[in-house]
Scaffold this motif. Structure first.
Motif, mmCIF file in Angstrom:
data_model
loop_
_atom_site.group_PDB
_atom_site.id
_atom_site.type_symbol
_atom_site.label_atom_id
_atom_site.label_comp_id
_atom_site.label_asym_id
_atom_site.label_seq_id
_atom_site.Cartn_x
_atom_site.Cartn_y
_atom_site.Cartn_z
ATOM 1 N N ARG A 220 45.842 21.946 46.832
ATOM 2 C CA ARG A 220 45.877 22.265 48.276
ATOM 3 C C ARG A 220 44.527 21.992 48.925
ATOM 4 O O ARG A 220 44.430 21.864 50.139
ATOM 5 C CB ARG A 220 46.203 23.758 48.475
ATOM 6 N N GLY B 280 42.090 26.425 37.557
ATOM 7 C CA GLY B 280 42.263 27.343 38.690
ATOM 8 C C GLY B 280 41.817 28.749 38.316
ATOM 9 O O GLY B 280 41.327 29.498 39.167
ATOM 10 N N ASP C 157 40.808 28.967 50.921
ATOM 11 C CA ASP C 157 40.396 27.965 51.910
ATOM 12 C C ASP C 157 38.988 28.268 52.428
ATOM 13 O O ASP C 157 38.182 27.353 52.628
ATOM 14 C CB ASP C 157 41.395 27.921 53.075
ATOM 15 N N THR D 105 46.584 27.351 36.864
ATOM 16 C CA THR D 105 45.730 28.303 36.149
ATOM 17 C C THR D 105 44.980 27.509 35.073
ATOM 18 O O THR D 105 43.760 27.581 34.953
ATOM 19 C CB THR D 105 46.593 29.406 35.498
HETATM 20 N N1 LIG Z 1 43.975 26.770 48.916
HETATM 21 C C1 LIG Z 1 43.507 26.600 47.669
HETATM 22 N N2 LIG Z 1 42.367 25.888 47.460
HETATM 23 C C2 LIG Z 1 41.879 25.708 46.207
HETATM 24 N N3 LIG Z 1 42.472 26.226 45.100
HETATM 25 C C3 LIG Z 1 43.581 26.946 45.256
HETATM 26 C C4 LIG Z 1 44.171 27.174 46.530
HETATM 27 N N4 LIG Z 1 45.287 27.928 46.348
HETATM 28 C C5 LIG Z 1 45.388 28.147 45.009
HETATM 29 N N5 LIG Z 1 44.360 27.566 44.359
HETATM 30 C C6 LIG Z 1 44.100 27.550 42.896
HETATM 31 O O1 LIG Z 1 45.338 27.341 42.248
HETATM 32 C C7 LIG Z 1 45.502 28.271 41.159
HETATM 33 C C8 LIG Z 1 46.987 28.593 40.967
HETATM 34 O O2 LIG Z 1 47.676 27.403 40.752
HETATM 35 P P1 LIG Z 1 49.277 27.403 40.501
HETATM 36 O O3 LIG Z 1 49.641 25.972 40.247
HETATM 37 O O4 LIG Z 1 49.946 28.102 41.619
HETATM 38 O O5 LIG Z 1 49.344 28.353 39.228
HETATM 39 P P2 LIG Z 1 50.267 28.635 37.937
HETATM 40 O O6 LIG Z 1 49.345 28.384 36.809
HETATM 41 O O7 LIG Z 1 50.676 30.073 37.993
HETATM 42 O O8 LIG Z 1 51.434 27.691 37.985
HETATM 43 C C9 LIG Z 1 44.687 29.478 41.575
HETATM 44 O O9 LIG Z 1 44.210 30.156 40.441
HETATM 45 C C10 LIG Z 1 43.535 28.866 42.406
HETATM 46 O O10 LIG Z 1 42.432 28.604 41.598
#
Ligand SMILES: Nc1ncnc2c1ncn2[C@@H]1O[C@H](COP(=O)(O)OP(=O)(O)O)[C@@H](O)[C@H]1O
Ligand SMILES: O=C(CO)[C@@H](O)[C@H](O)COP(=O)(O)O
Length: 500
Positions: free
Chosen positions: A406, A302, A319, A262
């Protein structure tokens, strides 16, 4: 066989993993919950949601793995940093937690930086006062919610609230405590000077452990709710950035990582506390005894892509969105994105910074918007990289983690904008995996955190920077850098005159 659990209390959800001592993932579970934004710039969450998610996640990983709670030897905790969880004399929650990305404390930070002065702040805590850190939240509560403030008896960080529910112990550890602004980061203990200057009672704060120390044991009540055996050891763990760095093997000076969660973070491990007034970097304790780290944090990495998806294309997967962006050339045909949707922390500690697209023309479509977001966020991370390089850390290789990792496209954009090779490690479970390794070290499965990483973390893929895209991005970065100073007053005008 030794089995270890890691729990990460994220902003979007809680992740629980079970691993064996070779680092093999036996099962994982993810439970989402919402973040409340009761007013512009505010961000809150009910800690009960974290506990329910952690307990349900633990039951789920036990079921999925076919293991019984008797077969799990230790638990490590990780979580979103800086959040203020407030308990009364009966250990009841006084209000929703105020989170890391909450921006309400601008005035309190200004007061701390100006009245206490940065010299004292750096001498006592190693860091400047930034909106989002825990101490300014307490000052805000004293002024704006005096009835709540008067009833505070305990202040906990998010993962430490879950520890309290798991073990009945009030405790924290050095890496997360660093983000309160109340820890003397160099000495790895609460700063009596800072507490006295802010008139915050020392008794509100729990004991501080090293991340690998055992902080308590699972209670019979928590056992019945999680499926873990009563008496299972719970180690200190780490703030999500430090635990995530452990999960990516960033445990030695000179190693760099980028977390695309995030938030967006550029993280460098360090052998000593580097106190760098004026640099804009955070200087915190690492989750390894005797190690520290530097990091630059942007608030909406994110979160920017998540916002774009929710706003313009809610039915489209990440994706599919990044596939649209892959069809657009580096530089998004002249479209730049400013990622300050939640204000900003590094390099501009500015709660009133605001985001934007600059350079829109009729030619730009959805793919351009997505690509510009990926590039704009990465330019923001490059700002932190430059500060880390100025502090003397070379960028020989960047390990990328978090949800955004990812995307092969986003990883390539990081390689091209940073002009450095980008790698990804075997475990995609990030902070929860790192927390499980800390748990294993705490009960002696590994002699050290470095040994735990050596036995379990492997680089699985590597992307090289493209020189021609790099040249385009150098020009794009120079234009990006020019925008915040040019637009700062406009952003502030919009934030103060038109929001609410
Ligand atoms: N397949 C993907 N491709 C690009 N960005 C992604 C993908 N899946 C998730 N994200 C990004 O990752 C963010 C979430 O990251 P994460 O590490 O799971 O969050 P947290 O901050 O809750 O730990 C989402 O807001 C999104 O922007
Ligand atoms: O504020 C910081 C670090 O200083 C954030 O990194 C939070 O710790 C939460 O981050 P996510 O993992 O939810 O992106």
């Amino acid at each position: 066989m030794i089995n270890l659990a890691g729990i990460d209390i994220g902003t979007s959800g809680t992740k629980v993993v079970l691993i064996d001592d070779t680092g093999r993932i036996l099962a994982s579970a993810y439970k989402e919950y919402p973040m409340a934004q009761p007013r512009p710039g505010w961000a809150e969450q009910d800690p009960e949601l974290w506990w329910q998610a952690a307990a349900a996640g633990m039951r789920e990983v036990l079921t999925k793995s076919g293991l019984s709670g008797q077969e799990v030897q230790a638990v490590g905790l990780s979580g979103q940093m800086h959040g203020a969880v407030l308990l009364d004399k009966d250990y009841e929650l006084l209000r929703p937690a105020i989170l890391w990305c909450d921006q309400r404390t601008g005035a309190e930070c200004e007061w701390m930086n100006e009245e206490l002065g940065t010299e004292k702040l750096f001498a006592w805590s190693g860091n400047p006062a930034l909106p989002g850190f825990t101490a300014p939240k307490l000052l805000w509560l004293r002024r704006h919610e005096p009835e709540i403030y008067a009833r505070i008896k305990h202040v906990l960080l998010p993962k430490d609230y879950v520890r309290w529910r798991l073990t009945g112990e009030l405790a924290t550890e050095v890496s997360d405590a660093s983000g309160t602004l109340l820890l003397d980061v160099t000495k790895r203990r609460w700063s009596e000077e800072m507490l006295a200057a802010l008139a915050i009672p020392r008794a509100w704060l729990p004991p501080v452990y090293e991340s690998t120390e055992i902080s308590g044991w699972v209670t019979p009540v928590a056992s019945s709710l999680t499926g873990l055996k009563p008496g299972t050891a719970v180690v200190g763990g780490g703030g999500d950035q430090a635990a995530g760095a452990v999960g990516a093997g960033i445990v030695e000076s000179g190693l760099l990582s980028v977390a695309l969660g995030t938030s967006g973070v550029v993280f460098a491990a360090a052998d000593e506390a580097q106190i760098l007034p004026g640099s804009g970097l955070h200087s915190f304790c690492h989750a390894l005894p005797g190690k520290w780290h530097l990091m630059g944090v942007m608030l909406a990495a994110g979160a920017s892509l998540q916002w774009l998806r929710q706003t313009l294309a809610c039915k489209t997967s990440y994706d599919s969105l990044t596939a649209l962006a892959a069809g657009v050339k580096a530089g998004s045909e002249g479209l730049l994105y400013l990622p300050y949707l939640l204000g900003e922390r590094t390099p501009y500690p500015d709660p009133a910074a605001r985001g934007g697209f600059i350079g829109l023309t009729m030619r730009h479509g959805q793919g351009h918007l997505v690509r510009a977001v990926l590039e704009g966020v990465t330019y923001g991370l490059r700002d932190s990289l430059e500060l880390i390089k100025e502090a003397g850390v070379p960028a020989a290789e960047i390990r990328v983690s978090g949800g955004g990792a990812r995307s092969a496209l986003w990883r390539q954009i990081v390689a091209d904008i940073f002009q450095a090779p980008v790698t990804v490690v075997n475990s995609t479970e990030g902070p929860a995996f790192g927390a499980a390794l800390l748990a294993g070290t705490g009960i002696g499965v590994y002699a050290s955190v470095a040994e735990a990483c050596g036995k379990t973390v492997r680089v699985e893929s590597r992307q090289e920077p493209d020189l021609s895209a790099g040249e385009t991005y150098e020009k794009g970065y120079a234009l990006y850098r020019s925008l915040y100073p040019l637009l700062r007053e406009t952003m502030h005008g919009l934030a103060t005159e038109f929001e609410n």
